[in-house]
Write a protein that holds these residues in place. Structure first.
Motif, PDB file in Angstrom:
ATOM      1  N   TYR A   1      -8.330 -52.158  24.039  1.00 39.79           N
ATOM      2  CA  TYR A   1      -8.369 -53.199  25.061  1.00 39.79           C
ATOM      3  C   TYR A   1      -8.584 -52.601  26.448  1.00 39.79           C
ATOM      4  N   ALA A   2      -9.503 -53.234  27.181  1.00 37.84           N
ATOM      5  CA  ALA A   2      -9.906 -52.750  28.498  1.00 37.84           C
ATOM      6  C   ALA A   2      -9.230 -53.590  29.573  1.00 37.84           C
ATOM      7  N   ALA A   3      -8.022 -53.212  29.935  1.00 45.08           N
ATOM      8  CA  ALA A   3      -7.278 -53.976  30.942  1.00 45.08           C
ATOM      9  C   ALA A   3      -7.975 -53.884  32.297  1.00 45.08           C
TER      10      ALA A   3
ATOM     11  N   LEU B   1     -18.089 -53.455  20.484  1.00 41.08           N
ATOM     12  CA  LEU B   1     -16.874 -54.057  19.937  1.00 41.08           C
ATOM     13  C   LEU B   1     -16.615 -53.609  18.499  1.00 41.08           C
ATOM     14  N   PRO B   2     -15.329 -53.443  18.135  1.00 39.03           N
ATOM     15  CA  PRO B   2     -14.132 -53.922  18.836  1.00 39.03           C
ATOM     16  C   PRO B   2     -13.559 -52.953  19.869  1.00 39.03           C
ATOM     17  N   ARG B   3     -14.267 -51.874  20.189  1.00 41.46           N
ATOM     18  CA  ARG B   3     -13.759 -50.977  21.227  1.00 41.46           C
ATOM     19  C   ARG B   3     -13.964 -51.615  22.594  1.00 41.46           C
ATOM     20  N   TRP B   4     -12.918 -51.626  23.353  1.00 44.70           N
ATOM     21  CA  TRP B   4     -12.893 -52.126  24.720  1.00 44.70           C
ATOM     22  C   TRP B   4     -13.184 -53.614  24.825  1.00 44.70           C
ATOM     23  N   ARG B   5     -12.379 -54.381  24.116  1.00 49.10           N
ATOM     24  CA  ARG B   5     -12.313 -55.809  24.399  1.00 49.10           C
ATOM     25  C   ARG B   5     -11.631 -56.006  25.750  1.00 49.10           C
ATOM     26  N   GLY B   6     -12.067 -57.005  26.496  1.00 47.84           N
ATOM     27  CA  GLY B   6     -11.363 -57.297  27.739  1.00 47.84           C
ATOM     28  C   GLY B   6     -12.205 -57.166  28.988  1.00 47.84           C
ATOM     29  N   ALA B   7     -11.515 -57.073  30.132  1.00 49.51           N
ATOM     30  CA  ALA B   7     -12.132 -57.286  31.439  1.00 49.51           C
ATOM     31  C   ALA B   7     -12.884 -56.093  32.009  1.00 49.51           C
ATOM     32  N   ALA B   8     -12.534 -54.869  31.626  1.00 44.06           N
ATOM     33  CA  ALA B   8     -13.122 -53.698  32.287  1.00 44.06           C
ATOM     34  C   ALA B   8     -13.646 -52.678  31.270  1.00 44.06           C
ATOM     35  N   PRO B   9     -14.548 -53.081  30.382  1.00 41.74           N
ATOM     36  CA  PRO B   9     -14.999 -52.160  29.323  1.00 41.74           C
ATOM     37  C   PRO B   9     -15.790 -50.966  29.837  1.00 41.74           C
ATOM     38  N   VAL B  10     -16.561 -51.141  30.899  1.00 41.62           N
ATOM     39  CA  VAL B  10     -17.373 -50.044  31.433  1.00 41.62           C
ATOM     40  C   VAL B  10     -16.461 -48.956  31.993  1.00 41.62           C
ATOM     41  N   GLU B  11     -15.523 -49.362  32.826  1.00 43.17           N
ATOM     42  CA  GLU B  11     -14.626 -48.400  33.466  1.00 43.17           C
ATOM     43  C   GLU B  11     -13.713 -47.711  32.460  1.00 43.17           C
ATOM     44  N   ARG B  12     -13.203 -48.465  31.491  1.00 49.11           N
ATOM     45  CA  ARG B  12     -12.293 -47.884  30.507  1.00 49.11           C
ATOM     46  C   ARG B  12     -13.008 -46.888  29.607  1.00 49.11           C
ATOM     47  N   ALA B  13     -14.258 -47.148  29.280  1.00 48.53           N
ATOM     48  CA  ALA B  13     -15.019 -46.209  28.456  1.00 48.53           C
ATOM     49  C   ALA B  13     -15.191 -44.877  29.180  1.00 48.53           C
TER      50      ALA B  13
ATOM     51  N   GLU C   1     -15.360 -67.057  20.817  1.00 44.34           N
ATOM     52  CA  GLU C   1     -14.286 -67.869  20.267  1.00 44.34           C
ATOM     53  C   GLU C   1     -13.095 -67.789  21.204  1.00 44.34           C
ATOM     54  N   GLU C   2     -12.048 -68.521  20.895  1.00 41.12           N
ATOM     55  CA  GLU C   2     -10.938 -68.652  21.834  1.00 41.12           C
ATOM     56  C   GLU C   2     -10.242 -67.318  22.100  1.00 41.12           C
ATOM     57  N   GLU C   3     -10.044 -66.499  21.085  1.00 41.66           N
ATOM     58  CA  GLU C   3      -9.395 -65.211  21.275  1.00 41.66           C
ATOM     59  C   GLU C   3     -10.309 -64.276  22.070  1.00 41.66           C
ATOM     60  N   LEU C   4      -9.724 -63.293  22.721  1.00 47.96           N
ATOM     61  CA  LEU C   4     -10.453 -62.415  23.623  1.00 47.96           C
ATOM     62  C   LEU C   4     -11.386 -61.461  22.884  1.00 47.96           C
ATOM     63  N   ASP C   5     -12.681 -61.704  22.974  1.00 47.04           N
ATOM     64  CA  ASP C   5     -13.729 -60.795  22.458  1.00 47.04           C
ATOM     65  C   ASP C   5     -13.553 -60.447  20.983  1.00 47.04           C
ATOM     66  N   THR C   6     -13.160 -61.419  20.186  1.00 43.51           N
ATOM     67  CA  THR C   6     -12.924 -61.169  18.763  1.00 43.51           C
ATOM     68  C   THR C   6     -14.041 -61.683  17.859  1.00 43.51           C
ATOM     69  N   GLY C   7     -14.994 -62.412  18.399  1.00 42.52           N
ATOM     70  CA  GLY C   7     -16.024 -63.039  17.587  1.00 42.52           C
ATOM     71  C   GLY C   7     -16.973 -62.043  16.939  1.00 42.52           C
TER      72      GLY C   7
END
Length: 217
Positions: A191-193, A102-114, A130-136
């Motif tokens: 972001y890893a959609a 992080l912060p590269r590839w926050r989100g649901a599919a970080p392995v595939e997006r990389a 924290e509440e925001e997506l992968d920002t902690g």
């Protein structure tokens, strides 16, 4: 408490139990109907939790009841697939095992997006949830190289192994020594959609390297 759902969240759960951590509650998705008979099938994490003799719930709010008893110190999230709401985060500190640097590839599919982006390096982070997506902030991280033949399945397996070890190492220290002492994420977020079926359609007019990456995913 432990929150997770797919197969990649099973090893971290097993390793935490093997390391002597008492898991008061496991939260995972509800059983799904699969196959011709439509039989209800538990998530991989639920199946593992039952085998380990752990209490299982499908409701995130049940964490509140357990936490208010005072016997729980920490929540651990691994590939849970749901956003944890603020009213739950308020009752307990949470850490998340995330499968990228992080912060590269926050989100649901970080392995595939990389892999699809042609990254030569990825990794795992134990981070503050924290509440925001992968920002902690980050408590611990470890890097993993990606070569030109690595498949998503191979990379996922490596990251789970290394990430599980890192999680156990982090939680081996008294919580008061490290919780809250996270370092901010540095760099430009990407972001890893989540993938859908159309993402796997091959454009045979695309460069060979792009086609090869998609096949590896």
């Amino acid at each position: 408490v432990y929150l997770g759902t797919p197969e990649m969240a099973v090893r971290p759960l097993r390793d935490l139990v093997a390391a002597g951590h008492e898991v008061a509650l496991v939260v995972t998705r509800a059983d799904k109907r699969r196959g011709r008979g439509g039989e209800l099938t538990p998530s991989p994490v639920k199946a593992a939790a039952i085998e380990l003799g752990l209490t299982v719930s499908h409701a995130v709010d049940d964490v509140i009841d357990v936490a208010e008893g005072g016997a729980v110190e920490l929540g651990v999230v691994v590939a849970f697939g749901q956003i944890i709401k603020p009213h739950v985060l308020e009752v307990l500190p949470f850490v998340n095992l995330h499968f990228s640097l992080l912060p590269r590839w926050r989100g649901a599919a970080p392995v595939e997006r990389a892999l699809l982006a042609g990254d030569e390096l990825t990794g795992v982070c134990v981070m503050r949830l924290e509440e925001e997506l992968d920002t902690g902030g980050i408590y611990a991280s470890r890097s993993v190289p990606i070569d030109e033949t690595t498949t998503a399945a191979e990379l996922r397996g490596t990251l789970v192994e290394i990430g599980s070890d890192l999680l156990v190492e982090t939680l081996a220290r008294p919580i008061g020594e490290w919780i809250g002492n996270d370092r901010p994420q540095q760099g430009e977020p990407t972001y890893a959609a989540k993938f859908d079926a159309s993402d796997f359609e091959i454009d045979w007019g695309a460069p060979v390297v792009d086609i090869h990456r998609l096949i590896r995913v």
